[in-house]
Design a protein around this motif. Sequence first.
Motif, PDB file in Angstrom:
ATOM      1  N   GLN A   1       6.907 -42.819 -22.913  1.00  0.00           N
ATOM      2  CA  GLN A   1       6.056 -43.601 -23.791  1.00  0.00           C
ATOM      3  C   GLN A   1       6.043 -43.044 -25.207  1.00  0.00           C
ATOM      4  OE1 GLN A   1       2.435 -43.518 -21.440  1.00  0.00           O
ATOM      5  NE2 GLN A   1       2.554 -45.730 -21.226  1.00  0.00           N
ATOM      6  N   HIS A   2       6.177 -41.745 -25.328  1.00  0.00           N
ATOM      7  CA  HIS A   2       6.080 -41.120 -26.629  1.00  0.00           C
ATOM      8  C   HIS A   2       7.419 -41.101 -27.369  1.00  0.00           C
ATOM      9  CE1 HIS A   2       2.229 -38.636 -25.615  1.00  0.00           C
ATOM     10  NE2 HIS A   2       2.023 -39.931 -25.675  1.00  0.00           N
ATOM     11  N   ALA A   3       8.525 -41.298 -26.661  1.00  0.00           N
ATOM     12  CA  ALA A   3       9.837 -41.031 -27.236  1.00  0.00           C
ATOM     13  C   ALA A   3      10.153 -41.871 -28.459  1.00  0.00           C
ATOM     14  CB  ALA A   3      10.909 -41.232 -26.173  1.00  0.00           C
ATOM     15  N   LEU A   4       9.669 -43.117 -28.517  1.00  0.00           N
ATOM     16  CA  LEU A   4       9.998 -43.988 -29.631  1.00  0.00           C
ATOM     17  C   LEU A   4       9.016 -43.891 -30.787  1.00  0.00           C
ATOM     18  CD1 LEU A   4      11.108 -47.240 -27.769  1.00  0.00           C
ATOM     19  CD2 LEU A   4      12.518 -45.379 -28.636  1.00  0.00           C
ATOM     20  N   SER A   5       7.999 -43.045 -30.662  1.00  0.00           N
ATOM     21  CA  SER A   5       6.937 -42.999 -31.653  1.00  0.00           C
ATOM     22  C   SER A   5       7.236 -42.010 -32.767  1.00  0.00           C
ATOM     23  CB  SER A   5       5.621 -42.606 -30.984  1.00  0.00           C
ATOM     24  OG  SER A   5       4.625 -42.426 -31.937  1.00  0.00           O
ATOM     25  N   LYS A   6       6.964 -42.443 -34.011  1.00  0.00           N
ATOM     26  CA  LYS A   6       7.109 -41.540 -35.152  1.00  0.00           C
ATOM     27  C   LYS A   6       5.831 -41.448 -35.967  1.00  0.00           C
ATOM     28  CE  LYS A   6      11.011 -43.375 -36.621  1.00  0.00           C
ATOM     29  NZ  LYS A   6      12.113 -43.571 -37.601  1.00  0.00           N
ATOM     30  N   VAL A   7       4.731 -41.957 -35.410  1.00  0.00           N
ATOM     31  CA  VAL A   7       3.420 -41.822 -36.043  1.00  0.00           C
ATOM     32  C   VAL A   7       2.491 -41.142 -35.054  1.00  0.00           C
ATOM     33  CG1 VAL A   7       3.783 -43.853 -37.480  1.00  0.00           C
ATOM     34  CG2 VAL A   7       2.643 -44.110 -35.280  1.00  0.00           C
ATOM     35  N   PRO A   8       1.468 -40.443 -35.548  1.00  0.00           N
ATOM     36  CA  PRO A   8       0.624 -39.670 -34.632  1.00  0.00           C
ATOM     37  C   PRO A   8      -0.356 -40.520 -33.843  1.00  0.00           C
ATOM     38  CG  PRO A   8      -0.186 -39.471 -36.859  1.00  0.00           C
ATOM     39  CD  PRO A   8       1.110 -40.221 -36.949  1.00  0.00           C
ATOM     40  N   GLU A   9      -0.780 -39.970 -32.745  1.00  0.00           N
ATOM     41  CA  GLU A   9      -1.831 -40.589 -31.954  1.00  0.00           C
ATOM     42  C   GLU A   9      -3.118 -40.581 -32.773  1.00  0.00           C
ATOM     43  OE1 GLU A   9      -3.276 -40.265 -27.326  1.00  0.00           O
ATOM     44  OE2 GLU A   9      -2.789 -38.423 -28.399  1.00  0.00           O
ATOM     45  N   VAL A  10      -3.841 -41.690 -32.750  1.00  0.00           N
ATOM     46  CA  VAL A  10      -5.057 -41.798 -33.555  1.00  0.00           C
ATOM     47  C   VAL A  10      -6.217 -41.166 -32.794  1.00  0.00           C
ATOM     48  CG1 VAL A  10      -6.639 -43.369 -34.734  1.00  0.00           C
ATOM     49  CG2 VAL A  10      -4.195 -43.898 -34.642  1.00  0.00           C
ATOM     50  N   THR A  11      -6.557 -39.967 -33.196  1.00  0.00           N
ATOM     51  CA  THR A  11      -7.634 -39.203 -32.566  1.00  0.00           C
ATOM     52  C   THR A  11      -8.571 -38.699 -33.666  1.00  0.00           C
ATOM     53  OG1 THR A  11      -6.411 -37.130 -32.740  1.00  0.00           O
ATOM     54  CG2 THR A  11      -6.069 -38.441 -30.736  1.00  0.00           C
ATOM     55  N   LEU A  12      -9.579 -37.922 -33.286  1.00  0.00           N
ATOM     56  CA  LEU A  12     -10.480 -37.323 -34.273  1.00  0.00           C
ATOM     57  C   LEU A  12      -9.706 -36.428 -35.231  1.00  0.00           C
ATOM     58  CD1 LEU A  12     -13.326 -36.810 -35.343  1.00  0.00           C
ATOM     59  CD2 LEU A  12     -13.568 -34.994 -33.629  1.00  0.00           C
ATOM     60  N   VAL A  13      -8.725 -35.713 -34.724  1.00  0.00           N
ATOM     61  CA  VAL A  13      -7.895 -34.848 -35.574  1.00  0.00           C
ATOM     62  C   VAL A  13      -7.194 -35.673 -36.650  1.00  0.00           C
ATOM     63  CG1 VAL A  13      -5.878 -33.328 -35.621  1.00  0.00           C
ATOM     64  CG2 VAL A  13      -7.564 -33.119 -33.782  1.00  0.00           C
ATOM     65  N   PHE A  14      -6.697 -36.838 -36.257  1.00  0.00           N
ATOM     66  CA  PHE A  14      -6.037 -37.735 -37.208  1.00  0.00           C
ATOM     67  C   PHE A  14      -6.963 -38.049 -38.371  1.00  0.00           C
ATOM     68  CE2 PHE A  14      -5.398 -42.013 -38.831  1.00  0.00           C
ATOM     69  CZ  PHE A  14      -4.044 -42.058 -39.103  1.00  0.00           C
TER      70      PHE A  14
ATOM     71  N   CYS B   1      -4.859 -27.173 -40.427  1.00  0.00           N
ATOM     72  CA  CYS B   1      -5.078 -28.160 -39.367  1.00  0.00           C
ATOM     73  C   CYS B   1      -3.789 -28.459 -38.613  1.00  0.00           C
ATOM     74  CB  CYS B   1      -5.637 -29.451 -39.960  1.00  0.00           C
ATOM     75  SG  CYS B   1      -7.357 -29.356 -40.512  1.00  0.00           S
ATOM     76  N   LEU B   2      -2.689 -28.601 -39.350  1.00  0.00           N
ATOM     77  CA  LEU B   2      -1.415 -28.936 -38.716  1.00  0.00           C
ATOM     78  C   LEU B   2      -0.899 -27.803 -37.843  1.00  0.00           C
ATOM     79  CD1 LEU B   2       0.446 -30.798 -41.624  1.00  0.00           C
ATOM     80  CD2 LEU B   2      -0.666 -31.784 -39.617  1.00  0.00           C
ATOM     81  N   PHE B   3      -1.189 -26.565 -38.243  1.00  0.00           N
ATOM     82  CA  PHE B   3      -0.741 -25.423 -37.448  1.00  0.00           C
ATOM     83  C   PHE B   3      -1.634 -25.189 -36.232  1.00  0.00           C
ATOM     84  CE2 PHE B   3       1.544 -23.910 -41.335  1.00  0.00           C
ATOM     85  CZ  PHE B   3       2.788 -23.751 -40.746  1.00  0.00           C
ATOM     86  N   VAL B   4      -2.932 -25.458 -36.380  1.00  0.00           N
ATOM     87  CA  VAL B   4      -3.898 -25.100 -35.336  1.00  0.00           C
ATOM     88  C   VAL B   4      -4.242 -26.263 -34.412  1.00  0.00           C
ATOM     89  CG1 VAL B   4      -6.257 -24.297 -34.928  1.00  0.00           C
ATOM     90  CG2 VAL B   4      -4.891 -23.273 -36.763  1.00  0.00           C
ATOM     91  N   LEU B   5      -4.437 -27.439 -34.972  1.00  0.00           N
ATOM     92  CA  LEU B   5      -4.878 -28.576 -34.177  1.00  0.00           C
ATOM     93  C   LEU B   5      -3.686 -29.348 -33.608  1.00  0.00           C
ATOM     94  CD1 LEU B   5      -7.748 -29.865 -36.489  1.00  0.00           C
ATOM     95  CD2 LEU B   5      -7.929 -28.375 -34.493  1.00  0.00           C
ATOM     96  N   PRO B   6      -3.808 -29.853 -32.401  1.00  0.00           N
ATOM     97  CA  PRO B   6      -2.685 -30.547 -31.763  1.00  0.00           C
ATOM     98  C   PRO B   6      -2.343 -31.864 -32.452  1.00  0.00           C
ATOM     99  CG  PRO B   6      -4.674 -30.804 -30.456  1.00  0.00           C
ATOM    100  CD  PRO B   6      -4.999 -29.820 -31.530  1.00  0.00           C
ATOM    101  N   GLN B   7      -1.055 -32.096 -32.642  1.00  0.00           N
ATOM    102  CA  GLN B   7      -0.552 -33.347 -33.198  1.00  0.00           C
ATOM    103  C   GLN B   7       0.564 -33.837 -32.284  1.00  0.00           C
ATOM    104  OE1 GLN B   7      -0.835 -35.012 -36.837  1.00  0.00           O
ATOM    105  NE2 GLN B   7      -2.795 -34.554 -35.882  1.00  0.00           N
ATOM    106  N   ARG B   8       0.391 -35.020 -31.768  1.00  0.00           N
ATOM    107  CA  ARG B   8       1.456 -35.569 -30.930  1.00  0.00           C
ATOM    108  C   ARG B   8       1.675 -37.035 -31.276  1.00  0.00           C
ATOM    109  NH1 ARG B   8      -1.257 -35.927 -24.873  1.00  0.00           N
ATOM    110  NH2 ARG B   8      -2.855 -37.502 -25.336  1.00  0.00           N
ATOM    111  N   ALA B   9       2.824 -37.524 -30.884  1.00  0.00           N
ATOM    112  CA  ALA B   9       3.177 -38.901 -31.202  1.00  0.00           C
ATOM    113  C   ALA B   9       2.278 -39.876 -30.461  1.00  0.00           C
ATOM    114  CB  ALA B   9       4.640 -39.157 -30.841  1.00  0.00           C
TER     115      ALA B   9
END
Length: 265
Positions: A7-20, A240-248
């Motif tokens: 599901q994630h393989a085609l994504s190039k934008v981040p998941e919309v979460t609080l971190v986002f 934030c980018l180094f510490v908080l999780p970022q995934r597609a």
Amino acid sequence: MNGTLRQHALSKVPEVTLVFWIIKIAATTLGETGGDSVTMTLNWGYLAGTALFLGLLVVLVAAQILAKKFHPFLYWATIVASTTFGTTMADFADRSLGIGYTGGSTLLFVCVVAVLGLWYRSQGTVSVNTVSTPKVEAFYWAAITFSQTLGTALGDWLADTGGLGYEGGALVFAAGLAVVVGLYFRTSVSRVLLFWAAFILTRPLGATVGDFLDKPVSDGGLALSRPLASAAIAAFILLCLFVLPQRAGRHPGGSKAIAASESGY
């Protein structure tokens, strides 16, 4: 490859979460202080500043579209470029073109609606969960850039023309975001509509906070150094980018598309 990876393989934008949203608000604030640093502190002017950040934005959007997968640093660098360009472009439209904050906000609102309308007409949706092809990415970044620019104009319009000042403007937009959050958790209002409403509202929130940091005390600001404020906000984003999780983010049909490619279809 398991289902999640498919599901994630085609994504190039981040998941919309609080971190986002945390990083997004910081990026919009950086866009305001960074744009003002070039156009005002370095005295480049709005036209030259707009040209500089437009060139940077075009390069980063091209790199984002050409990338094969989601890269957090590339994505957020592109967001910062769009928000910085939005700052200088809105200031150029509002001041150098002489159409004022009201005229600039109206013009940019029409541009946002037009881009989203063209995107919907082409794809049948404006959901960020479908950003998986170069064409949709082009619509996505156009919508983001115009919404960033609109947000800047709205922030300036409310703070200056509306007479609320930067603190008052920030409170109004924060309240607007609180309403969006309430609608998200309490109602079944379209998530796509709420996303774009929140995306637009975070821009003037960041713009008014940025103005509050660097504008003169006589204008209701703290008169902080623009370059210093920009460096501090940039450091926060990097942390934030180094510490908080970022995934597609997840894209509908991602697993089907990969399965088709693996089977030769």
